[in-house]
Design a protein around this motif. Structure first.
Motif, PDB file in Angstrom:
ATOM      1  N   UNK A 162       8.380  11.869   7.271  1.00 51.24           N
ATOM      2  CA  UNK A 162       6.751  12.313   7.074  1.00 51.24           C
ATOM      3  C   UNK A 162       5.927  11.746   5.815  1.00 51.24           C
ATOM      4  N   UNK A 163       4.892  12.255   5.618  1.00 55.87           N
ATOM      5  CA  UNK A 163       4.278  11.874   4.660  1.00 55.87           C
ATOM      6  C   UNK A 163       4.870  12.627   3.326  1.00 55.87           C
ATOM      7  N   UNK A 164       4.572  12.195   2.080  1.00 61.89           N
ATOM      8  CA  UNK A 164       4.977  12.623   0.926  1.00 61.89           C
ATOM      9  C   UNK A 164       4.391  14.198   0.807  1.00 61.89           C
ATOM     10  N   UNK A 165       4.934  15.262   0.465  1.00 58.97           N
ATOM     11  CA  UNK A 165       4.288  16.597   0.234  1.00 58.97           C
ATOM     12  C   UNK A 165       4.888  17.556   1.574  1.00 58.97           C
ATOM     13  N   UNK A 166       5.430  16.680   2.364  1.00 58.00           N
ATOM     14  CA  UNK A 166       5.794  17.539   3.730  1.00 58.00           C
ATOM     15  C   UNK A 166       6.859  18.735   3.180  1.00 58.00           C
ATOM     16  N   UNK A 167       6.705  19.915   3.622  1.00 60.20           N
ATOM     17  CA  UNK A 167       7.681  20.944   3.156  1.00 60.20           C
ATOM     18  C   UNK A 167       9.020  20.637   3.482  1.00 60.20           C
ATOM     19  N   UNK A 168       9.896  20.709   2.387  1.00 63.51           N
ATOM     20  CA  UNK A 168      11.513  20.303   2.613  1.00 63.51           C
ATOM     21  C   UNK A 168      12.082  21.129   3.852  1.00 63.51           C
ATOM     22  N   UNK A 169      11.594  22.429   3.991  1.00 68.45           N
ATOM     23  CA  UNK A 169      12.118  23.364   5.035  1.00 68.45           C
ATOM     24  C   UNK A 169      11.936  22.882   6.247  1.00 68.45           C
ATOM     25  N   UNK A 170      10.712  22.237   6.566  1.00 70.96           N
ATOM     26  CA  UNK A 170      10.231  21.587   7.891  1.00 70.96           C
ATOM     27  C   UNK A 170      11.080  20.332   8.011  1.00 70.96           C
ATOM     28  N   UNK A 171      11.226  19.520   7.025  1.00 72.24           N
ATOM     29  CA  UNK A 171      12.098  18.292   7.118  1.00 72.24           C
ATOM     30  C   UNK A 171      13.257  18.620   7.572  1.00 72.24           C
ATOM     31  N   UNK A 172      14.033  19.795   7.099  1.00 73.33           N
ATOM     32  CA  UNK A 172      15.429  19.915   7.306  1.00 73.33           C
ATOM     33  C   UNK A 172      15.515  20.461   8.874  1.00 73.33           C
ATOM     34  N   UNK A 173      14.456  21.241   9.232  1.00 71.94           N
ATOM     35  CA  UNK A 173      14.333  21.836  10.499  1.00 71.94           C
ATOM     36  C   UNK A 173      14.186  20.755  11.335  1.00 71.94           C
ATOM     37  N   UNK A 174      13.559  19.599  11.178  1.00 76.72           N
ATOM     38  CA  UNK A 174      13.479  18.644  12.145  1.00 76.72           C
ATOM     39  C   UNK A 174      14.728  17.801  12.237  1.00 76.72           C
ATOM     40  N   UNK A 175      15.542  17.621  11.084  1.00 77.24           N
ATOM     41  CA  UNK A 175      16.717  16.887  10.653  1.00 77.24           C
ATOM     42  C   UNK A 175      17.822  17.494  11.514  1.00 77.24           C
ATOM     43  N   UNK A 176      17.928  19.073  11.522  1.00 77.31           N
ATOM     44  CA  UNK A 176      19.101  19.757  12.158  1.00 77.31           C
ATOM     45  C   UNK A 176      18.951  19.629  13.759  1.00 77.31           C
ATOM     46  N   UNK A 185       0.763  -1.174   0.058  1.00 73.41           N
ATOM     47  CA  UNK A 185      -0.158  -0.024   0.045  1.00 73.41           C
ATOM     48  C   UNK A 185       0.821   1.369  -0.022  1.00 73.41           C
ATOM     49  N   UNK A 186       2.088   1.230   0.189  1.00 70.14           N
ATOM     50  CA  UNK A 186       2.828   2.425   0.097  1.00 70.14           C
ATOM     51  C   UNK A 186       4.376   1.999  -0.563  1.00 70.14           C
ATOM     52  N   UNK A 187       5.113   2.886  -0.995  1.00 72.56           N
ATOM     53  CA  UNK A 187       6.153   2.883  -1.882  1.00 72.56           C
ATOM     54  C   UNK A 187       7.281   3.566  -0.793  1.00 72.56           C
ATOM     55  N   UNK A 188       8.369   2.867  -0.692  1.00 72.74           N
ATOM     56  CA  UNK A 188       9.319   3.418   0.332  1.00 72.74           C
ATOM     57  C   UNK A 188      10.201   4.578   0.002  1.00 72.74           C
ATOM     58  N   UNK A 189       9.994   5.141  -1.384  1.00 78.23           N
ATOM     59  CA  UNK A 189      10.574   6.272  -1.567  1.00 78.23           C
ATOM     60  C   UNK A 189       9.518   7.267  -2.197  1.00 78.23           C
ATOM     61  N   UNK A 190       8.577   6.892  -2.854  1.00 79.58           N
ATOM     62  CA  UNK A 190       7.540   7.954  -3.593  1.00 79.58           C
ATOM     63  C   UNK A 190       6.736   8.413  -2.507  1.00 79.58           C
ATOM     64  N   UNK A 191       6.444   7.825  -1.379  1.00 79.93           N
ATOM     65  CA  UNK A 191       5.227   8.173  -0.530  1.00 79.93           C
ATOM     66  C   UNK A 191       5.586   8.673   0.670  1.00 79.93           C
ATOM     67  N   UNK A 192       7.017   9.018   1.020  1.00 81.04           N
ATOM     68  CA  UNK A 192       7.587   9.902   2.097  1.00 81.04           C
ATOM     69  C   UNK A 192       8.369  10.941   1.879  1.00 81.04           C
ATOM     70  N   UNK A 193       8.551  11.627   2.872  1.00 76.78           N
ATOM     71  CA  UNK A 193       9.656  12.686   2.974  1.00 76.78           C
ATOM     72  C   UNK A 193      10.543  12.262   3.958  1.00 76.78           C
ATOM     73  N   UNK A 244      17.274   3.820  -0.248  1.00 74.97           N
ATOM     74  CA  UNK A 244      17.176   3.639  -1.665  1.00 74.97           C
ATOM     75  C   UNK A 244      18.166   2.285  -1.980  1.00 74.97           C
ATOM     76  N   UNK A 245      19.312   2.428  -1.373  1.00 72.84           N
ATOM     77  CA  UNK A 245      20.168   1.261  -1.475  1.00 72.84           C
ATOM     78  C   UNK A 245      19.824  -0.203  -0.982  1.00 72.84           C
ATOM     79  N   UNK A 246      19.144  -0.031   0.101  1.00 67.52           N
ATOM     80  CA  UNK A 246      18.577  -1.413   0.759  1.00 67.52           C
ATOM     81  C   UNK A 246      17.370  -2.024  -0.068  1.00 67.52           C
ATOM     82  N   UNK A 247      16.612  -1.080  -0.587  1.00 65.01           N
ATOM     83  CA  UNK A 247      15.459  -1.602  -1.526  1.00 65.01           C
ATOM     84  C   UNK A 247      16.148  -2.425  -2.337  1.00 65.01           C
ATOM     85  N   UNK A 248      17.215  -2.314  -3.037  1.00 63.96           N
ATOM     86  CA  UNK A 248      17.598  -3.333  -3.982  1.00 63.96           C
ATOM     87  C   UNK A 248      18.026  -4.612  -3.151  1.00 63.96           C
ATOM     88  N   UNK A 249      18.716  -4.607  -2.264  1.00 66.74           N
ATOM     89  CA  UNK A 249      19.335  -5.581  -1.258  1.00 66.74           C
ATOM     90  C   UNK A 249      18.012  -6.568  -1.042  1.00 66.74           C
TER      91      UNK A 249
END
Length: 330
Positions: free
Chosen positions: A263-277, A115-123, A312-317
């Protein structure tokens, strides 16, 4: 109208206005975020490896961001249930989900209809830590080392069973891969999360589990489980006498588990970066780092781009493991 901004020039001006508006919106969103508590879904039962690591950082991360993280365990289907709820929430940064190699990589490789794709459906936001996996057996299991263990399960003809966090989880994957490589027959008993699975192994209700170090180590310390082999590129400082699968000539079994936030797809990259930092800052604090390392994990926070590349790397593994172990979703 001036001919300077007619035709293609007008399209260029409008495009630049739109880009400027996007940057302005991102800046406002990043400055305002967060202004209310953040829901954090853990898609596994309490006391499992994901739960242990996420709860170490949840409170200090909330303090760093200025709003509390409200942690909620939603287990089931090897992480699918909680993950699915997380990615179907509003992409506003107020619902995050703990993502692991198990819940979004092995799960989707095992079942294409998850029901979800590990890359396309996430930020993806940031990793927390890398965790070795450890093969442990109940304390009265008739083997004390890997040689004895392998001899015992080979002659058992299906007598023994192993627990996992659920169909399609990394524990299920690694044990099925192990069975393929060693030509052994061990029955699979799926649970609704790693916490209850490793607990039942420690109580002798199931014979073994290939669990994450962060959740299995305390049982090994207390003598409730015996450590047989470690899925890691080198031996652990806290269990130096336990050989790695590489030591045992099974290097392909040296697959780490890792845990982070997305987060879900469509999450503002600026917010993702703020959480990551904020995560990088928190996880690198000496006291938080020490707590993570005490579980047997290796702190490894990173950027959204770096975390996405890990998946992305481990998807192939894991797609390769599906083929070689002939795993079929039920």
């Amino acid at each position: 109208m001036s001919p300077i901004i007619e035709g293609k020039n007008m399209k260029f001006v409008l495009k630049m206005v739109a880009v400027a508006a996007l940057f302005a919106t991102s800046s406002v969103a990043m400055a305002a975020y967060p202004d209310k508590p953040i829901r954090l879904i853990i898609p596994f039962a309490a006391n499992g490896a994901t739960d242990v690591l996420v709860r170490i950082i949840a409170d200090p991360l909330g303090k760093e961001l200025g709003q509390p993280l409200m942690v909620e365990n939603i287990g089931g289907e090897g992480g699918k249930t909680g993950t699915f709820e997380g990615i179907n929430s509003e992409p506003d940064g107020y619902t995050l989900v703990a993502t692991t190699i198990s819940s979004i990589i092995s799960n989707t490789a095992y079942n294409k209809n998850v029901g979800y794709d590990p890359l396309a459906d996430f930020q993806h936001i940031s990793n927390i830590a890398d965790v070795p996996n450890i093969l442990v057996v109940r304390k009265d299991f008739p083997a004390n080392n890997f040689k004895e263990f392998l001899e015992e399960v080979k002659k058992s003809k299906g007598k023994y069973s192993y627990a996992s966090s659920g169909q399609g989880g990394i524990q299920h994957f690694l044990m099925e891969y192990f069975k393929t490589m060693t030509k052994t027959n061990i029955n699979h008993i799926p649970y609704r999360g790693g916490g209850p699975a490793v607990k039942d192994a420690s109580l002798g209700r199931v014979d073994m589990i290939l669990d994450q170090m962060s959740s299995a180590y305390s049982y090994v310390q207390k003598g409730d489980l015996k450590a047989i082999a470690l899925s890691a590129p080198y031996r652990s400082k806290i269990l130096p006498d336990v050989p790695t699968f590489k030591d045992l000539g099974m290097e392909e079994m040296n697959i780490y588990t890792y845990y982070g936030l997305s987060g879900p797809k469509g999450l503002n990259p600026a917010i993702a970066k703020k959480i990551s930092d904020a995560m990088i800052k928190v996880i690198n604090q000496p006291d938080i780092k020490a707590k993570i390392e005490a579980t047997g994990a290796y702190p490894n926070p990173n950027t959204p781009e770096q975390f996405t590349k890990m998946f992305a790397k481990d998807k192939a593994v894991f797609e390769k493991i599906v083929r070689e172990a002939k795993l079929v979703a039920r």
